[in-house]
Design an enzyme around this catalytic site. Structure first.
Site, PDB file in Angstrom:
ATOM      1  N   HIS A  16     -12.880  55.586 -35.984  1.00 53.32           N
ATOM      2  CA  HIS A  16     -11.593  56.287 -36.110  1.00 53.32           C
ATOM      3  C   HIS A  16     -11.759  57.528 -36.999  1.00 53.32           C
ATOM      4  CE1 HIS A  16      -9.603  52.096 -35.543  1.00 53.32           C
ATOM      5  NE2 HIS A  16      -9.427  52.763 -34.435  1.00 53.32           N
ATOM      6  N   LYS A  40       2.132  42.105 -31.207  1.00 50.62           N
ATOM      7  CA  LYS A  40       0.677  41.999 -31.334  1.00 50.62           C
ATOM      8  C   LYS A  40       0.377  41.502 -32.747  1.00 50.62           C
ATOM      9  CE  LYS A  40      -3.139  45.116 -30.237  1.00 50.62           C
ATOM     10  NZ  LYS A  40      -3.466  46.496 -29.889  1.00 50.62           N
ATOM     11  N   ARG A  89     -14.437  55.908 -25.959  1.00 53.63           N
ATOM     12  CA  ARG A  89     -15.779  55.338 -26.144  1.00 53.63           C
ATOM     13  C   ARG A  89     -16.441  55.268 -24.765  1.00 53.63           C
ATOM     14  NH1 ARG A  89     -13.095  50.720 -29.575  1.00 53.63           N
ATOM     15  NH2 ARG A  89     -11.472  51.481 -28.204  1.00 53.63           N
ATOM     16  N   SER A 127     -12.081  47.787 -33.847  1.00 51.09           N
ATOM     17  CA  SER A 127     -11.489  46.999 -34.934  1.00 51.09           C
ATOM     18  C   SER A 127     -11.617  45.505 -34.630  1.00 51.09           C
ATOM     19  CB  SER A 127     -10.009  47.357 -35.104  1.00 51.09           C
ATOM     20  OG  SER A 127      -9.868  48.690 -35.513  1.00 51.09           O
TER      21      SER A 127
HETATM   22  P1  ADP Z   1      -5.047  50.919 -30.007  1.00 48.73           P
HETATM   23  O1  ADP Z   1      -4.684  49.540 -30.464  1.00 48.73           O
HETATM   24  O2  ADP Z   1      -3.890  51.790 -29.693  1.00 48.73           O
HETATM   25  O3  ADP Z   1      -6.156  50.969 -28.978  1.00 48.73           O
HETATM   26  P2  ADP Z   1      -6.955  51.482 -32.061  1.00 48.73           P
HETATM   27  O4  ADP Z   1      -6.606  51.392 -33.482  1.00 48.73           O
HETATM   28  O5  ADP Z   1      -7.859  50.424 -31.515  1.00 48.73           O
HETATM   29  O6  ADP Z   1      -5.605  51.599 -31.285  1.00 48.73           O
HETATM   30  O7  ADP Z   1      -7.608  52.895 -31.759  1.00 48.73           O
HETATM   31  C1  ADP Z   1      -6.901  54.094 -31.895  1.00 48.73           C
HETATM   32  C2  ADP Z   1      -7.616  55.172 -31.106  1.00 48.73           C
HETATM   33  O8  ADP Z   1      -8.941  55.341 -31.597  1.00 48.73           O
HETATM   34  C3  ADP Z   1      -7.768  54.874 -29.619  1.00 48.73           C
HETATM   35  O9  ADP Z   1      -7.663  56.081 -28.909  1.00 48.73           O
HETATM   36  C4  ADP Z   1      -9.168  54.330 -29.505  1.00 48.73           C
HETATM   37  O10 ADP Z   1      -9.709  54.530 -28.219  1.00 48.73           O
HETATM   38  C5  ADP Z   1      -9.868  55.170 -30.541  1.00 48.73           C
HETATM   39  N1  ADP Z   1     -11.068  54.538 -31.052  1.00 48.73           N
HETATM   40  C6  ADP Z   1     -11.199  53.289 -31.559  1.00 48.73           C
HETATM   41  N2  ADP Z   1     -12.467  53.036 -31.935  1.00 48.73           N
HETATM   42  C7  ADP Z   1     -13.173  54.168 -31.662  1.00 48.73           C
HETATM   43  C8  ADP Z   1     -14.555  54.554 -31.787  1.00 48.73           C
HETATM   44  N3  ADP Z   1     -15.475  53.707 -32.268  1.00 48.73           N
HETATM   45  N4  ADP Z   1     -14.905  55.795 -31.404  1.00 48.73           N
HETATM   46  C9  ADP Z   1     -13.967  56.635 -30.888  1.00 48.73           C
HETATM   47  N5  ADP Z   1     -12.678  56.346 -30.726  1.00 48.73           N
HETATM   48  C10 ADP Z   1     -12.278  55.125 -31.103  1.00 48.73           C
END
Ligand code: ADP
Length: 165
Positions: A16, A40, A89, A127
């Protein structure tokens, strides 16, 4: 130009922060928006997630942290954002992100989605994966900021303690 970076951030990872750092260079203002989604179940409260994000983004003066519930497109309208940032990703992210982007455009034609590609080393970082490793006491060093690793260890220590009790 004001952009929002919405997500669960439960918790924030180095993936992130990689996206955020690059977004901070591209846009004049970036709001990291923690989605409060009661349906969630999350490990960290919205307040805890915001505090971790605030600490980790303090290095970027044009990045701020907020929270919202409901539709991302509505939140973007409310704060006057022209752009929604999302990270990509693997190809597997593309399908759902494409669908979300088209929905958001329909709900708010004034906002566009911008996708930033992950840096190679964060390709497999999520995450949920990090929570799984941490729940078994595995090393999350290099995947999350040090303070987040400590917070994860604290959460799982208190969880296992309450199971033992
Ligand atoms: P959500 O629950 O909305 O998917 P996340 O907190 O998992 O939210 O992720 C927020 C954003 O960051 C999303 O666009 C996700 O694709 C992106 N993201 C999460 N992990 C990575 C990573 N390792 N590299 C690039 N983008 C990421």
């Amino acid at each position: 130009m004001r952009a929002i970076y919405p997500g669960s951030f439960d918790p924030v990872t180095n993936g992130h922060l990689d996206i955020l750092g690059r977004a901070a260079k591209t846009f004049s203002e970036v709001i990291v928006a923690v989605l409060h989604n009661p349906s969630k179940s999350a490990l960290f409260t919205v307040e805890e997630r915001m505090a971790m994000l605030a600490a980790e983004t303090a290095r970027w003066p044009n990045v701020s942290v907020d929270s919202f519930s409901g539709l991302t497109a509505e939140y973007a309208r409310k704060v006057g954002a022209a752009v929604i940032i999302r990270g990509l990703r693997a190809v597997s992210d593309f399908d759902s992100e494409f669908r979300i982007a088209l929905t958001n455009r329909k709900l708010n034609p004034d906002v566009d989605s911008v996708f930033l590609m992950t840096t190679g080393e964060y390709l497999f970082l999520s995450s949920s994966g990090i929570k799984e490793i941490a729940s078994f006491g595995g090393p999350v060093h290099g995947m999350v900021p040090d303070a987040v690793a400590v917070a994860l260890a604290g959460k799982y220590a208190s969880t296992s303690q309450s199971i033992e009790e």
